[in-house]
Design a protein around this motif. Structure first.
Motif: not given
Length: 526
Positions: A281-282, A304, A328, A330, A335, A339
């Motif tokens: 996500i980042d 993002c 994910t 993050a 972020g 999520v």
């Protein structure tokens, strides 16, 4: 009872369950069939039973690394190891003395070595001149530093548009500085590097697994499934069993073909399988590509990784709706929040969804992990290797004190009931779990008593740390027959010379591993 294939005896067997602690266990067909005292062992023997008395050793459930990059990592670690470089002077010395045949490659470069100056190719030119093609990966593996000749060979003369949040860093004059941020930008140069031959990659992967088993690891979560992962794993299993078990989560980039990710979930071997999908996500705080609620001190880390965050959410919903666990990466507070909000709308699966790294987050997010049944996956040595207690490191300076003080909140997560899996993120940090278990308790590098701990209130107890590699790791993988020592459980076992629950952390980090057993077979023997 079926006669045992192997009987293990030791002064301490940490079952990770309540009740009396045994001193002997039996294994048959890759499963623990009995636990008891040394005196019970004769009842388990058959004519072919191998009996190993490890004396004063401590046996634990086999350790599982929560986050590693085996196949990607053997590509990321080509060339000169720069992980010990601390200054620009040292960097230039290493580059001048490095052997090269055409390209000079390196990995593990810490941006703190630039001593506050921008990450740019000037030191490379000073050390080698302008005509040597150089490709250096920074320690986070999300960015690279390349020379003017490398930029020329790749045809990079200015900024480039990317599908993700990647960028070619340029100066005020619009010319590239040599700093490439995130995977799509890095790939512009990586794609023209000399070929990495399949036989060499296979040999390096086999050696990596052998070394991992020698540190007590019996399994790991592979946070990638490269194009040649299937071929590599199958080729190694053609030669015999892998030294470790692997759960692989294919990487999902913006615009990926999601039906292909679903089809990969059917892939498996004797000791590996695909189970999950890995998103980002980042990016990273050090590179200014994290997703924060407020900009960092450079005015960066505001976006993002996915240009449209809703596209990430839609992809997660699509895959989770087809039974695929979502993983994910993050790092920043914004972020992590996004999520968690996305996960709140996903179906709960046998294997829980999980978030990786979790570097800085406010208190209101900590309790949501247990509420949503989301696994927190953290790497204790990210904190102890790359940040400093006095906040003088690049990571902390970019965040500022407020956000740096609410970082790497492992203890807060456990105290609020979260499931916490621990790991290394190799090759971003070393994979040896002994040093990681020590760092989780000390909040400083093992073997460095003169270094001040980073946020010591976030230290884990010895048991919490060991659980992060055993019971919590098994729960994170949805494996009810793993992570403890009891009849019917997997015979994945680790034997240490010292007891991880009672030994001093620094001493334990240097202690020998007597034995590693995977599915009842010896993967390492001292």
């Amino acid at each position: 009872m079926t006669a045992a294939d192997v009987i293990l005896m030791a002064d301490r067997i940490r079952t990770m369950a309540a009740g009396p602690q045994p001193t002997a266990l039996a294994v048959a067909g890759g499963t623990i069939t009995a636990v008891g005292d040394r005196a019970d062992a004769r009842d388990w023997c058959g004519p072919g039973t191998e009996v190993l008395d490890l004396g004063s050793a401590t046996i634990t459930p086999g350790l599982v690394d929560g986050h590693a990059h085996p196949v990607m990592g053997i590509g990321l670690t080509r060339g000169v190891d720069l992980s010990q470089v601390r200054t620009l002077s040292a960097l230039k010395d290493v580059l001048r003395n490095a052997r090269r045949d055409g390209w000079l490659e390196g990995w593990g470069l810490d941006p703190n070595a630039f001593e506050g100056a921008p990450v740019a190719f000037a030191p490379l030119v000073e050390a080698l001149g302008p005509d040597v093609p150089v490709f250096l990966r920074l320690f986070d593996a999300h960015s690279a530093l390349v020379s003017p000749r490398a930029l020329e060979l790749a045809g990079i003369t200015g900024p480039r548009p990317f599908r993700s949040g990647a960028s070619v860093v340029c100066g005020a004059d619009g010319r590239p500085t040599g700093h490439l941020l995130e995977l799509e930008a890095v790939e512009l140069v990586r794609s023209i590097l000399p070929e990495d031959f399949a036989a060499d990659r296979r040999a390096r992967l086999q050696e990596l697994m052998r070394r991992m088993a020698a540190t007590g690891l019996t399994g790991a979560n592979a946070m990638d499934f490269e194009e040649d992962s299937l071929e590599l794993f199958r080729a190694l299993e053609d030669d015999g069993d892998l030294p470790l078990r692997w759960r692989c989560a294919p990487f999902v980039m913006p615009g990926a073909e999601l039906s292909h990710v679903v089809s990969l979930q059917a892939m498996s071997g004797r000791r590996w399988r695909v189970e999950g999908a890995k998103f980002m996500i980042d990016g990273t705080i050090d590179g200014g590509t994290a997703w924060l609620d407020e900009p960092d001190t450079h005015g960066e880390s505001t976006a993002c990784f996915w240009p449209d965050p809703e596209e990430y959410a839609e992809a997660a919903r699509f895959l989770a709706g087809r039974g695929v666990p979502i993983v994910t990466h993050a790092i920043g507070d914004a972020g992590i929040r996004y999520v968690l909000d996305t996960f709140a709308g996903l179906p709960r699966l046998r294997v829980p969804h999980r978030i990786e790294h979790l570097e800085t987050m406010p208190c209101d997010l900590v309790g949501r992990f247990a509420e949503l049944d989301v696994t927190a996956s953290m790497q204790p040595t990210h904190c102890t290797h790359y940040t400093r207690a006095d906040h003088t490191d690049n990571w902390s300076r970019r965040l500022g004190k407020l956000r740096a003080d609410r970082a790497f909140r492992a203890r807060d997560l456990r105290d609020r009931g979260a499931r916490l899996a621990l790991g290394s993120d190799w090759p971003i940090a070393p994979f040896d779990p002994r040093g990681i278990l020590a760092a989780a308790r000390l909040r400083r590098p093992a073997g460095s008593p003169d270094v001040d701990p980073v946020l010591p209130e976030q230290a884990l107890t010895a048991r919490m740390a060991l659980e992060g590699y055993t019971t919590q790791a098994a729960a994170a993988a949805g494996q009810p027959d793993a992570g403890r020592i009891a009849p019917g459980f997997r015979a994945d076992l680790t034997a240490f010379a010292l007891d991880p629950l009672t030994a001093e952390p620094d001493e334990f980090a240097e202690s020998p591993v007597a034995l590693t057993l995977v599915a009842g077979a010896i993967a390492h023997r001292a």
